[in-house]
Design a protein around this motif. Sequence first.
Motif, PDB file in Angstrom:
ATOM      1  N   VAL A  38       0.841  -1.201   0.000  1.00 46.29           N
ATOM      2  CA  VAL A  38       0.000   0.000   0.000  1.00 46.29           C
ATOM      3  C   VAL A  38       0.873   1.247   0.000  1.00 46.29           C
ATOM      4  O   VAL A  38       0.605   2.224  -0.730  1.00 46.29           O
ATOM      5  CB  VAL A  38      -0.960  -0.014   1.217  1.00 46.29           C
ATOM      6  CG1 VAL A  38      -1.635   1.325   1.394  1.00 46.29           C
ATOM      7  CG2 VAL A  38      -1.988  -1.115   1.058  1.00 46.29           C
ATOM      8  N   ARG A  39       1.956   1.236   0.769  1.00 44.28           N
ATOM      9  CA  ARG A  39       2.854   2.394   0.822  1.00 44.28           C
ATOM     10  C   ARG A  39       3.530   2.624  -0.524  1.00 44.28           C
ATOM     11  O   ARG A  39       3.617   3.753  -1.002  1.00 44.28           O
ATOM     12  CB  ARG A  39       3.911   2.177   1.911  1.00 44.28           C
ATOM     13  CG  ARG A  39       4.781   3.406   2.170  1.00 44.28           C
ATOM     14  CD  ARG A  39       5.753   3.213   3.316  1.00 44.28           C
ATOM     15  NE  ARG A  39       6.871   2.344   3.065  1.00 44.28           N
ATOM     16  CZ  ARG A  39       7.893   2.610   2.232  1.00 44.28           C
ATOM     17  NH1 ARG A  39       7.903   3.708   1.549  1.00 44.28           N
ATOM     18  NH2 ARG A  39       8.874   1.765   2.097  1.00 44.28           N
ATOM     19  N   ARG A  40       3.985   1.549  -1.181  1.00 44.30           N
ATOM     20  CA  ARG A  40       4.622   1.680  -2.497  1.00 44.30           C
ATOM     21  C   ARG A  40       3.645   2.224  -3.536  1.00 44.30           C
ATOM     22  O   ARG A  40       4.004   3.073  -4.351  1.00 44.30           O
ATOM     23  CB  ARG A  40       5.169   0.334  -2.954  1.00 44.30           C
ATOM     24  CG  ARG A  40       6.529   0.040  -2.384  1.00 44.30           C
ATOM     25  CD  ARG A  40       7.144  -1.181  -3.049  1.00 44.30           C
ATOM     26  NE  ARG A  40       7.375  -2.177  -2.010  1.00 44.30           N
ATOM     27  CZ  ARG A  40       6.961  -3.431  -2.022  1.00 44.30           C
ATOM     28  NH1 ARG A  40       6.292  -3.888  -3.043  1.00 44.30           N
ATOM     29  NH2 ARG A  40       7.200  -4.243  -1.030  1.00 44.30           N
ATOM     30  N   ARG A  41       2.422   1.726  -3.526  1.00 46.75           N
ATOM     31  CA  ARG A  41       1.410   2.221  -4.477  1.00 46.75           C
ATOM     32  C   ARG A  41       1.113   3.697  -4.254  1.00 46.75           C
ATOM     33  O   ARG A  41       0.938   4.448  -5.210  1.00 46.75           O
ATOM     34  CB  ARG A  41       0.128   1.402  -4.355  1.00 46.75           C
ATOM     35  CG  ARG A  41       0.236   0.044  -4.971  1.00 46.75           C
ATOM     36  CD  ARG A  41      -1.083  -0.684  -4.920  1.00 46.75           C
ATOM     37  NE  ARG A  41      -0.910  -2.069  -5.286  1.00 46.75           N
ATOM     38  CZ  ARG A  41      -1.492  -3.081  -4.690  1.00 46.75           C
ATOM     39  NH1 ARG A  41      -2.306  -2.871  -3.672  1.00 46.75           N
ATOM     40  NH2 ARG A  41      -1.286  -4.309  -5.096  1.00 46.75           N
ATOM     41  N   ARG A  42       1.047   4.106  -3.015  1.00 46.73           N
ATOM     42  CA  ARG A  42       0.771   5.515  -2.705  1.00 46.73           C
ATOM     43  C   ARG A  42       1.906   6.406  -3.193  1.00 46.73           C
ATOM     44  O   ARG A  42       1.673   7.456  -3.802  1.00 46.73           O
ATOM     45  CB  ARG A  42       0.563   5.692  -1.200  1.00 46.73           C
ATOM     46  CG  ARG A  42       0.112   7.081  -0.828  1.00 46.73           C
ATOM     47  CD  ARG A  42      -0.191   7.197   0.646  1.00 46.73           C
ATOM     48  NE  ARG A  42      -1.303   6.310   0.997  1.00 46.73           N
ATOM     49  CZ  ARG A  42      -1.330   5.526   2.081  1.00 46.73           C
ATOM     50  NH1 ARG A  42      -0.312   5.511   2.917  1.00 46.73           N
ATOM     51  NH2 ARG A  42      -2.362   4.771   2.331  1.00 46.73           N
ATOM     52  N   ILE A  43       3.168   5.984  -2.975  1.00 51.19           N
ATOM     53  CA  ILE A  43       4.318   6.768  -3.439  1.00 51.19           C
ATOM     54  C   ILE A  43       4.326   6.832  -4.972  1.00 51.19           C
ATOM     55  O   ILE A  43       4.594   7.886  -5.558  1.00 51.19           O
ATOM     56  CB  ILE A  43       5.633   6.182  -2.889  1.00 51.19           C
ATOM     57  CG1 ILE A  43       5.709   6.424  -1.382  1.00 51.19           C
ATOM     58  CG2 ILE A  43       6.848   6.772  -3.595  1.00 51.19           C
ATOM     59  CD1 ILE A  43       6.870   5.716  -0.712  1.00 51.19           C
ATOM     60  N   LEU A  44       4.040   5.720  -5.629  1.00 56.18           N
ATOM     61  CA  LEU A  44       3.993   5.692  -7.085  1.00 56.18           C
ATOM     62  C   LEU A  44       2.909   6.627  -7.617  1.00 56.18           C
ATOM     63  O   LEU A  44       3.135   7.365  -8.585  1.00 56.18           O
ATOM     64  CB  LEU A  44       3.756   4.268  -7.580  1.00 56.18           C
ATOM     65  CG  LEU A  44       3.683   4.085  -9.087  1.00 56.18           C
ATOM     66  CD1 LEU A  44       5.033   4.396  -9.718  1.00 56.18           C
ATOM     67  CD2 LEU A  44       3.241   2.672  -9.438  1.00 56.18           C
ATOM     68  N   ALA A  45       1.739   6.614  -7.009  1.00 53.17           N
ATOM     69  CA  ALA A  45       0.655   7.505  -7.442  1.00 53.17           C
ATOM     70  C   ALA A  45       1.037   8.971  -7.261  1.00 53.17           C
ATOM     71  O   ALA A  45       0.757   9.807  -8.131  1.00 53.17           O
ATOM     72  CB  ALA A  45      -0.619   7.192  -6.665  1.00 53.17           C
ATOM     73  N   LEU A  46       1.706   9.295  -6.161  1.00 51.86           N
ATOM     74  CA  LEU A  46       2.156  10.676  -5.955  1.00 51.86           C
ATOM     75  C   LEU A  46       3.213  11.075  -6.984  1.00 51.86           C
ATOM     76  O   LEU A  46       3.204  12.205  -7.488  1.00 51.86           O
ATOM     77  CB  LEU A  46       2.702  10.843  -4.539  1.00 51.86           C
ATOM     78  CG  LEU A  46       1.651  10.835  -3.425  1.00 51.86           C
ATOM     79  CD1 LEU A  46       2.333  10.833  -2.060  1.00 51.86           C
ATOM     80  CD2 LEU A  46       0.734  12.030  -3.550  1.00 51.86           C
TER      81      LEU A  46
END
Length: 120
Positions: A38-46
């Motif tokens: 979830v943290r990796r996906r959030r960073i990628l989206a940002l």
Amino acid sequence: MSEPQDPLRSLFKEAAATGQSRARSAPLSFITERAEQVRRRRILALAVGACLVFSGAGAAVAALLPDSTGTTVPATTPSTPRPSPVPSLPSSPRTSPPPMSSPSPGQGTSANPSRSNPPR
């Protein structure tokens, strides 16, 4: 007041008790792995959002800046006439047909005696 005995209700209660006795929490490694995803996906989206904002702002600035290349189209048309691709016809029309003459030995017979065949 007591409720009437419902066979379906007793089956649900029995299934709930069985499920509760077999329930266990997920392993800690599984929970940690999901949180990391979830943290990796959030960073990628940002990061993708920041790239889109940056490129959109760059395109807007490029569109608003004046064009200094100097490739503008002239405001008036050129005053020199363009050459005509088709040769012009004589201005005075012929009123009588050209005189008939016999073809010379080097020329073939043609429908228009004023034109000559090219030499071979």
